[in-house]
Design an enzyme around this catalytic site. Structure first.
Site, short mmCIF file in Angstrom:
data_model
loop_
_atom_site.label_atom_id
_atom_site.label_comp_id
_atom_site.label_asym_id
_atom_site.label_seq_id
_atom_site.Cartn_x
_atom_site.Cartn_y
_atom_site.Cartn_z
CE LYS A 292 46.75 -38.54 -16.59
NZ LYS A 292 47.12 -40.01 -16.09
N PRO B 162 42.39 -31.35 -19.25
CG PRO B 162 43.10 -28.99 -19.31
CD PRO B 162 42.81 -30.14 -20.13
CB VAL C 288 38.01 -45.23 -6.23
CG1 VAL C 288 37.67 -46.43 -6.63
CG2 VAL C 288 39.58 -45.03 -5.66
CD GLU C 289 32.91 -45.23 -6.39
OE1 GLU C 289 32.09 -45.81 -7.33
OE2 GLU C 289 33.43 -46.05 -5.85
CD GLU D 84 47.77 -41.59 -8.86
OE1 GLU D 84 47.06 -41.79 -8.12
OE2 GLU D 84 48.22 -40.47 -9.10
CB CYS E 18 46.93 -39.31 -5.32
SG CYS E 18 48.42 -39.39 -6.19
CE LYS F 170 44.82 -53.62 -0.85
NZ LYS F 170 44.35 -54.02 0.37
CD GLU G 285 50.17 -41.47 -15.10
OE1 GLU G 285 49.72 -41.01 -16.06
OE2 GLU G 285 50.19 -41.06 -13.98
#
Length: 489
Positions: free
Chosen positions: A162, A177, A230-231, A251, A285, A456, A463
């Protein structure tokens, strides 16, 4: 007594005390030992970090791109010099095997900073002729102060990913973090300061999601880069838009398909599947947790996978021989065990693992055995939802059209892969798969040159790679008139 003592915030080029009066603990997931107490940032601390970043960013942006590049290259040198020290901390904080953190986490983070250090001088505008005496030119200017919010599975690597493009483009960053793995971001801050990055250009604030919300909603932050679920990502995007229409890069999660066609090299396919599910104890992930195997080779493939699972060396993360450690926390262990029980209840066939490891030294840590389920169906919870743990689901298929449709039947779209000896089929299948990161006859590598991000609900933006720099700059268009001005009135 903790191993590393009290950890403070890093603002303005040095350590400062938080004003909240609150602390939280971080533990070694292999032993349960208290690693550190960490001060939690308050709203006032976030304001102070942002103000410091604004001041530092003005100095940083005023430097030439070559000057910024040299400083970032020095940071790379320091990261590599301190690789062993940083890997040891990362292993204690995350539970990853030391062999993994020595070879991957700091190394790949440093690679990304080196990559963007090289690109800092390549940020250019355009000149567009309009007519003989008039032209337009464009400038790519930094956004200002950006916020980075990291995840717990790759703490220092994510911080590097990042900060590298942000700083190369002349921005400053306030980084938070994960509260689960908060230690190595502070070491990165020390390294940036030692390398010559001006005070305030990289600040670290610690805390839970409430601190992330303070950053996301802050009016003086121009962009948020978030890695997580995601949430939470949806909340970040909503708050970023509602507060000041910030740009976002996210991400997020994945439930990635790995497709093994009938002509695949079975040894290669089994090696890929085991890596795609059990590296970092499954806490990646991009893991290929939905393993689709052609019916004609399913039994032979499954046998080869189980042979390899038996060879996994579960142990103490600090032992050089270990290649599979604990999960990152008790909460994550409970979540993974819950998914395993769901798989059993829904009729999946447990082929390996499926239990918490408690014998001997395992009893004090968050260990779960590498787990493989067969006879899985698309509607099972273990197949549809992200587990983020060492749980492989094997599914069978008969035709290419069928497996592509099933692989795409998810709201995730982070990664996908195929194993086949047919090059035409490989590219045809990859082009039809709805995923942002794809692999053919391999899995998992994400080099600095490769844009990383999802389709999606697996993310927004990218990144790494050249394209990422565009999202840390804004374009200013300037028209220049060399001839006579023709008045309208």
């Amino acid at each position: 007594m903790s191993v590393y003592g009290l950890q403070r915030l890093y603002i303005g080029g040095g350590y400062v005390d938080a004003t909240s009066g609150k602390t939280f603990d971080t533990f070694d997931p292999a032993t349960g030992e208290l690693l550190a107490q960490v001060q939690q940032a308050s709203a006032a601390d976030v304001d102070r970090a942002v103000a410091s970043a604004q001041e530092g960013q003005r100095e940083w942006a005023a430097m030439t791109a070559m000057q910024r590049s040299r400083i970032l290259r020095r940071a790379v040198e320091l990261l590599r010099e301190r690789n062993d020290e940083l890997a040891a901390i990362e292993t204690r904080d995350t539970g990853k095997p030391i062999g993994e953190t020595l070879a991957v986490d700091i190394v790949t983070g440093a690679d990304v900073i080196e990559y963007y250090a090289g690109l800092a001088t390549a940020i250019e505008g355009l000149q567009v002729p309009l007519r003989a005496e008039s032209f337009v030119y464009t400038r790519r200017e930094p956004l200002g102060v950006c916020a980075g919010i990291g995840a717990w599975n790759y703490p220092i690597q994510i911080a590097c990913w990042k900060t590298a493009p942000a700083l190369a483009a002349g921005n400053a960053m306030v980084f938070k973090p994960s509260e689960v793995t908060p230690l190595t971001a502070l070491k990165l801050a020390e390294i940036y300061t030692e390398a010559g990055v001006p005070a305030g250009v990289f600040n670290v604030v610690q805390g839970d999601g409430s601190v992330g919300a303070l950053l996301t909603g802050h009016p003086d932050i121009a962009k948020v880069s978030f890695t997580g679920g995601v949430e939470t990502g949806k909340k970040v995007m909503s708050l970023a838009g509602a507060s000041s229409l910030k740009e976002v890069t996210m991400e997020l999660g994945g439930k990635s398909p790995l497709i093994v066609f009938d002509d695949a090299d079975l040894d290669r396919a089994a090696d890929i599947a085991v890596t795609a599910n059990f590296f970092s104890s499954g806490q990646v992930c991009t893991n290929g947790t939905r393993v689709f195997v052609h019916r004609s080779i399913k039994d032979a493939f499954t046998q080869k996978v189980l042979e390899r699972v038996k060879r996994i060396r579960v142990g103490k993360p600090t032992d050089a021989d270990t290649n599979f450690g604990p999960l990152v926390s008790a909460a994550q262990l409970d979540k993974v065990l819950g998914f395993i029980e769901s798989g059993k209840a829904e009729g999946a066939k447990l082929l390996a693992g499926g239990t918490r490891l408690t014998d001997g030294h395992f009893g004090s840590g968050q260990y779960v055995a590498p787990t493989v389920f067969g006879d899985c169906r698309d509607d099972m919870k273990i197949v549809r939802e992200e587990i983020f743990g060492p749980v492989m689901s094997i599914l069978e298929f008969e035709s290419e059209d069928e497996v592509i449709a099933r692989a795409n039947d998810t709201h995730y779209g982070l990664a996908a892969g195929v194993v086949t000896e047919n090059l035409s089929r490989a590219h045809r299948a990859i082009h039809r798969l709805e995923a942002g990161i794809c692999w053919i006859n391999t899995w998992g590598e994400s080099p600095a040159e490769m844009p990383v991000g999802g389709y999606k609900q697996s993310g927004v933006g990218r990144e790494n790679g050249i394209t990422t720099l565009e999202h840390y700059t804004r374009i200013k268009s300037v028209q220049v008139e060399l001839g006579r001005y023709n008045p309208v009135f």
